[in-house]
Enzyme design. Structure first.
Site, PDB file in Angstrom:
ATOM      1  N   VAL A  58       9.908 -71.927   5.980  1.00 52.39           N
ATOM      2  CA  VAL A  58       9.366 -72.729   7.085  1.00 52.39           C
ATOM      3  C   VAL A  58       9.716 -74.196   6.835  1.00 52.39           C
ATOM      4  CG1 VAL A  58       7.297 -73.370   8.378  1.00 52.39           C
ATOM      5  CG2 VAL A  58       7.445 -71.106   7.320  1.00 52.39           C
ATOM      6  N   ILE A  85       9.688 -73.782   1.346  1.00 55.29           N
ATOM      7  CA  ILE A  85       9.614 -74.911   2.264  1.00 55.29           C
ATOM      8  C   ILE A  85      11.051 -75.366   2.532  1.00 55.29           C
ATOM      9  CG2 ILE A  85       9.288 -76.600   0.370  1.00 55.29           C
ATOM     10  CD1 ILE A  85       7.635 -76.933   3.801  1.00 55.29           C
ATOM     11  N   LYS A  86      11.401 -75.481   3.801  1.00 54.30           N
ATOM     12  CA  LYS A  86      12.729 -75.990   4.160  1.00 54.30           C
ATOM     13  C   LYS A  86      12.611 -77.495   4.366  1.00 54.30           C
ATOM     14  CE  LYS A  86      15.481 -73.958   7.142  1.00 54.30           C
ATOM     15  NZ  LYS A  86      15.789 -73.375   8.474  1.00 54.30           N
ATOM     16  N   ILE A  87      13.473 -78.215   3.697  1.00 54.30           N
ATOM     17  CA  ILE A  87      13.426 -79.676   3.770  1.00 54.30           C
ATOM     18  C   ILE A  87      14.828 -80.188   4.125  1.00 54.30           C
ATOM     19  CG2 ILE A  87      12.894 -81.787   2.498  1.00 54.30           C
ATOM     20  CD1 ILE A  87      11.303 -80.099   0.476  1.00 54.30           C
TER      21      ILE A  87
END
Ligand code: E4P
Length: 226
Positions: A58, A85-87
């Site tokens: 996400v 976590i997509k950053i």
């Protein structure tokens, strides 16, 4: 090579999770916005469908490192399981990645919106578990997405980085195939592309032939009826 589904469409996720060897689901703010649903209900339902062992990626909507870390912790707390976590790559994104890894939060990090091997290498160095180059968006501007993926795979291997490539932004099977041939670790694809990997007109013609020949002798009986 692992396959991940790049959608938040619950019906597509249910279908593909049942019929394909999926390693998980990736989302981004565009993908989630398309569903016009309550954010937490949607994400929790995705987790419910795929279970806790499969990856759920996400994307943060924060810009500052401290807030990205805070958002990552909240998402992990609410969604649990195998969570990433997509950053998007940026200075703040790298800082957040290093902080998440320093705190040993048991949160995977996927650095996304990668368009060059140099971006991928520095993201890996910061501690990213995955880097996500955008194949079709590169191809759209004559950027040779496959070549970028291949260079990233080579660099990560050359420097023994503990980071995998999740190639993203696919519009067709040829792009996925060429990424696999380039040694790419994984691809996140839409349900359409996944289905097109399996379907082939010659396969359909072959199956029709088998069915016709069988029926000419055994009618509508199957092996279970004989
Ligand atoms: C990964 O999850 C990316 O956000 C996604 O694959 C981008 O795809 P698009 O270029 O089709 O929007």
């Amino acid at each position: 090579m692992i396959y991940i589904l790049d959608t938040a469409d619950l019906e597509a996720i249910k279908h593909c999770n049942e019929y394909y060897p999926l390693a998980g689901v990736t989302t981004n703010p565009t993908i989630i916005s398309k569903e016009k649903a309550d954010f937490w209900d949607l994400l929790k339902e995705i987790r419910n469908i795929i279970g806790y062992d499969k990856m759920l990626h996400v994307q943060t909507v924060q810009k500052k490192a401290e807030k990205i870390v805070e958002e990552a912790k909240l998402l992990k707390k609410e969604l649990g399981g195998n969570f990433y976590i997509k950053i998007p790559i940026s200075e703040e994104g790298l800082k957040a990645t290093m902080e998440i890894k320093r705190q040993k939060l048991d949160i995977g990090v996927t650095i996304t919106a990668i368009f060059t091997p140099a971006q991928a290498l520095i993201a890996a160095k910061a501690g990213a578990d995955f880097v996500a180059p955008y194949v079709n968006r590169l191809d759209n501007i004559l950027g040779d997405g496959i070549n970028v993926v291949e260079e990233i795979v080579c660099q990560l291997s050359k420097y023994n980085m503990d980071c995998q490539v999740v190639a993203a932004s696919f519009k067709n099977v040829e792009q996925v195939h060429k990424c696999a041939a380039a040694g790419c670790h994984s691809a996140t694809v839409t349900a359409d592309v996944l289905e097109n990997i399996v379907n082939h007109p010659m396969t359909s013609i072959s199956i029709e032939g088998f069915e016709k020949d069988w029926a000419s002798v055994y009618g509508d009986k199957t092996i279970l009826d004989l």
